[in-house]
Enzyme design. Structure first.
Site, PDB file in Angstrom:
ATOM      1  N   HIS A   1     112.185  99.623  75.363  1.00 38.40           N
ATOM      2  CA  HIS A   1     112.971 100.217  74.279  1.00 38.40           C
ATOM      3  C   HIS A   1     113.891 101.293  74.853  1.00 38.40           C
ATOM      4  O   HIS A   1     113.446 102.139  75.606  1.00 38.40           O
ATOM      5  CB  HIS A   1     112.044 100.840  73.217  1.00 38.40           C
ATOM      6  CG  HIS A   1     111.539  99.829  72.238  1.00 38.40           C
ATOM      7  ND1 HIS A   1     111.350 100.108  70.910  1.00 38.40           N
ATOM      8  CD2 HIS A   1     111.210  98.530  72.398  1.00 38.40           C
ATOM      9  CE1 HIS A   1     110.914  99.019  70.282  1.00 38.40           C
ATOM     10  NE2 HIS A   1     110.811  98.055  71.173  1.00 38.40           N
TER      11      HIS A   1
ATOM     12  N   TYR B   1     111.083 107.062  63.199  1.00 39.29           N
ATOM     13  CA  TYR B   1     110.308 108.245  62.825  1.00 39.29           C
ATOM     14  C   TYR B   1     110.928 108.790  61.548  1.00 39.29           C
ATOM     15  O   TYR B   1     112.133 109.074  61.517  1.00 39.29           O
ATOM     16  CB  TYR B   1     110.365 109.304  63.935  1.00 39.29           C
ATOM     17  CG  TYR B   1     109.537 108.943  65.154  1.00 39.29           C
ATOM     18  CD1 TYR B   1     110.008 108.047  66.105  1.00 39.29           C
ATOM     19  CD2 TYR B   1     108.262 109.496  65.339  1.00 39.29           C
ATOM     20  CE1 TYR B   1     109.243 107.720  67.215  1.00 39.29           C
ATOM     21  CE2 TYR B   1     107.490 109.166  66.448  1.00 39.29           C
ATOM     22  CZ  TYR B   1     107.985 108.279  67.382  1.00 39.29           C
ATOM     23  OH  TYR B   1     107.218 107.948  68.472  1.00 39.29           O
TER      24      TYR B   1
ATOM     25  N   PRO C   1      99.684 112.401  67.644  1.00 44.93           N
ATOM     26  CA  PRO C   1     100.378 111.220  68.183  1.00 44.93           C
ATOM     27  C   PRO C   1     101.895 111.195  67.974  1.00 44.93           C
ATOM     28  O   PRO C   1     102.560 110.283  68.466  1.00 44.93           O
ATOM     29  CB  PRO C   1      99.710 110.049  67.443  1.00 44.93           C
ATOM     30  CG  PRO C   1      99.054 110.644  66.255  1.00 44.93           C
ATOM     31  CD  PRO C   1      98.760 112.066  66.552  1.00 44.93           C
TER      32      PRO C   1
ATOM     33  N   LYS D   1     102.199 110.709  73.287  1.00 45.22           N
ATOM     34  CA  LYS D   1     101.908 111.247  74.611  1.00 45.22           C
ATOM     35  C   LYS D   1     100.458 111.083  75.100  1.00 45.22           C
ATOM     36  O   LYS D   1     100.193 111.221  76.300  1.00 45.22           O
ATOM     37  CB  LYS D   1     102.241 112.766  74.649  1.00 45.22           C
ATOM     38  CG  LYS D   1     103.713 113.063  74.619  1.00 45.22           C
ATOM     39  CD  LYS D   1     104.359 112.799  75.971  1.00 45.22           C
ATOM     40  CE  LYS D   1     105.852 112.673  75.903  1.00 45.22           C
ATOM     41  NZ  LYS D   1     106.371 111.312  75.865  1.00 45.22           N
TER      42      LYS D   1
ATOM     43  N   TYR E   1     110.527 112.605  75.385  1.00 48.53           N
ATOM     44  CA  TYR E   1     109.971 111.361  74.828  1.00 48.53           C
ATOM     45  C   TYR E   1     109.755 110.304  75.909  1.00 48.53           C
ATOM     46  O   TYR E   1     108.725 109.631  75.942  1.00 48.53           O
ATOM     47  CB  TYR E   1     110.903 110.813  73.722  1.00 48.53           C
ATOM     48  CG  TYR E   1     110.246 109.734  72.891  1.00 48.53           C
ATOM     49  CD1 TYR E   1     109.430 110.063  71.809  1.00 48.53           C
ATOM     50  CD2 TYR E   1     110.416 108.391  73.194  1.00 48.53           C
ATOM     51  CE1 TYR E   1     108.810 109.080  71.056  1.00 48.53           C
ATOM     52  CE2 TYR E   1     109.796 107.401  72.454  1.00 48.53           C
ATOM     53  CZ  TYR E   1     108.993 107.760  71.376  1.00 48.53           C
ATOM     54  OH  TYR E   1     108.368 106.787  70.643  1.00 48.53           O
TER      55      TYR E   1
END
Ligand code: RFL
Ligand code: PHB
Length: 404
Positions: free
Chosen positions: A75, A203, A295, A299, A387
């Site tokens: 991704h 998100y 979460p 990570k 990220y």
């Protein structure tokens, strides 16, 4: 009593313990894994879904990347939905080409268990009453299995036994400090064999609370909703879940959302937690045994992998070169990376979730912060580089060997 001896006794057969076992095996270092659950239970646990590039590299170094290469989905970006508007964070453009890979923790675990089986390495599943002893001196582990009492004498113990494990709990109180933040909500997650709503993760920050649209493959979706901690899974029928998810999405995603029966549904509490130090004599803590992150930043599994990168090279250096440097540096090196991931996970959680205690002012400030991050290249870069995973050096086994 059966008495065994080995170099490293690994407690726990989650991703941390299995990965350490595989890396030690590749270096020819004898070890045993001791796990309290059955192998079927361990292989079926559904958890994380996103691997940082450094975690993928480590799995490659461990030689367990065949299935990952075939099935992992690279991704290059994520979406953040705020105030009904979607913003794409172009992870790769903002981080000189880095990416993350969608590949379930369940698959990582299965790949590592299969490699272990093929190499005929010793593991004890369904071990009862596991105890770790004398780790400041001459360490050993005891447990029961099928009515037999075992004692494993070893040089080192690797505590990879998760948040509820026995290793951290055995450390004397005056030798350990813990830092903790518990969040007043949980994540209700479902898995369903339906195509994901979008090619990339979404998100969602909404007035009704946080949501996350994730996936395991092009035909299997993973969705999460922020829910009060008092909610019970039984109160959430599939229909109620899908309705609430739709309510938190934008019109385009609502239209594209394909629903279907859930194949798993559970509620996980959210917590930030760090143990200092991560080494106690000849006992090392790694993964969730040492730290927990909420979460939201994806990570947890990745931090377990970076601990194991440091621990495996420390142990390899010790056995191949007779150097204690890596062992001495282990805790400090891990904690530096751990605290940065803790900060990022806390920040993402804070920014995207609704807290009952926040005032209208707090909400406005958070909205302004998110608008700033999404509207600024510097802000987006900060999010993206965290990220995809902060870099660390993976020492190649061949280099460690050559240096010996
Ligand atoms: P684990 O996986 O908990 O494994 C520990 C193992 O130790 C065993 N054990 C014992 N064995 C012997 N004796 C004892 N006394 C023992 N006590 C416990 C347990 O049975 C178990 O097999 O820890 P490990 O290996 O450190 O791995 C950590 C990861 O599992 C965890 O950090 C991630 O799942 C967190 N996480 C995520 N991480 C990511 O990097 N990306 C994600 O996208 C992501 N999503 C998530 C997540 C965790 C979630 N939940 C359920 C908390 C999403 C969710 C919903
Ligand atoms: C998941 O797919 O389980 C997942 C993805 C991203 C997260 C957390 C969980 O931040």
């Amino acid at each position: 009593m059966e008495i065994l001896s080995t170099k490293v006794a690994i407690i726990g057969s989650g991703p941390a313990g299995l990965l350490l076992g595989q890396l030690l095996y590749k270096a020819g270092i004898e070890h045993i894994i001791i796990e309290q659950r059955s192998s079927e239970y361990v292989a079926a646990r559904i958890r994380a879904g996103i691997l940082e590039q450094v975690s993928v590299d480590l799995l490659r170094e461990a030689g367990v990347d065949q299935h990952l290469n075939e099935m992992g989905l690279p991704h290059h970006g994520i979406e953040i939905l705020s105030n009904g508007e979607k913003h794409r964070i172009d992870l790769s453009a903002l981080t000189q080409g880095k990416e993350v890979t969608v590949y379930g923790q369940t698959e990582v675990t299965k790949d590592l268990m299969q490699a272990r089986e093929e190499a005929e390495l010793l593991s004890f599943y369904e071990a009862n009453d596991v105890k770790v002893h004398e780790f400041y001196n001459a360490p050993y582990v005891t447990f029961h299995k099928n009515g037999v009492e075992y004692r494993v004498n070893c040089d080192f113990i690797a505590g990879c036994d998760g948040y509820h494990g026995v290793c951290r709990a055995t450390v004397p109180q005056d030798k350990i400090k813990t830092f903790e933040k518990v969040y007043p909500f949980g994540w209700l997650g479902i898995l369903a064999d339906v195509p994901p709503v979008s090619d990339e993760l979404i998100y969602v920050q909404s007035e009704r609370g946080f949501a996350l649209c994730s996936m395991r493959s092009n035909t299997r979706s993973r969705y999460y909703l922020q829910v009060p901690l008092t909610d019970k899974v039984e109160e959430w029928s599939d229909e109620r879940f899908w309705d609430e998810l739709k309510n938190r999405l934008d019109p385009e995603s609502q239209k594209n959302l394909i629903i279907g029966p859930s194949i798993e549904k559970s509620i996980a509490p959210l917590r930030s937690f760090v143990t200092e130090p991560m080494r106690f004599g000849k006992l090392f803590l790694a993964g969730d045994a040492a730290h927990i992150v909420p979460p939201t930043g994806a990570k947890g599994l990745n931090l377990a992998a970076s601990d194991i990168a440091y621990l495996s090279s420390a142990l390899i250096e010790y056995y191949l070169k007779g150097s204690e440097q890596g062992i001495d540096d282990y805790s400090e090196k891990c904690l530096k990376r751990v605290w940065k991931a803790e900060r990022f996970s806390w920040w993402m959680t804070h920014l995207l979730h609704r807290f009952e205690t926040e005032s209208d002012f707090d909400i406005k400030i958070k909205q302004a912060e998110l608008a700033y991050v999404l509207g600024s290249e510097a802000g987006q870069t900060t999010l993206a580089e965290n990220y995809v995973g902060l870099p660390y050096e993976i020492k190649k086994f061949d280099d460690l060997k050559q240096a010996s």
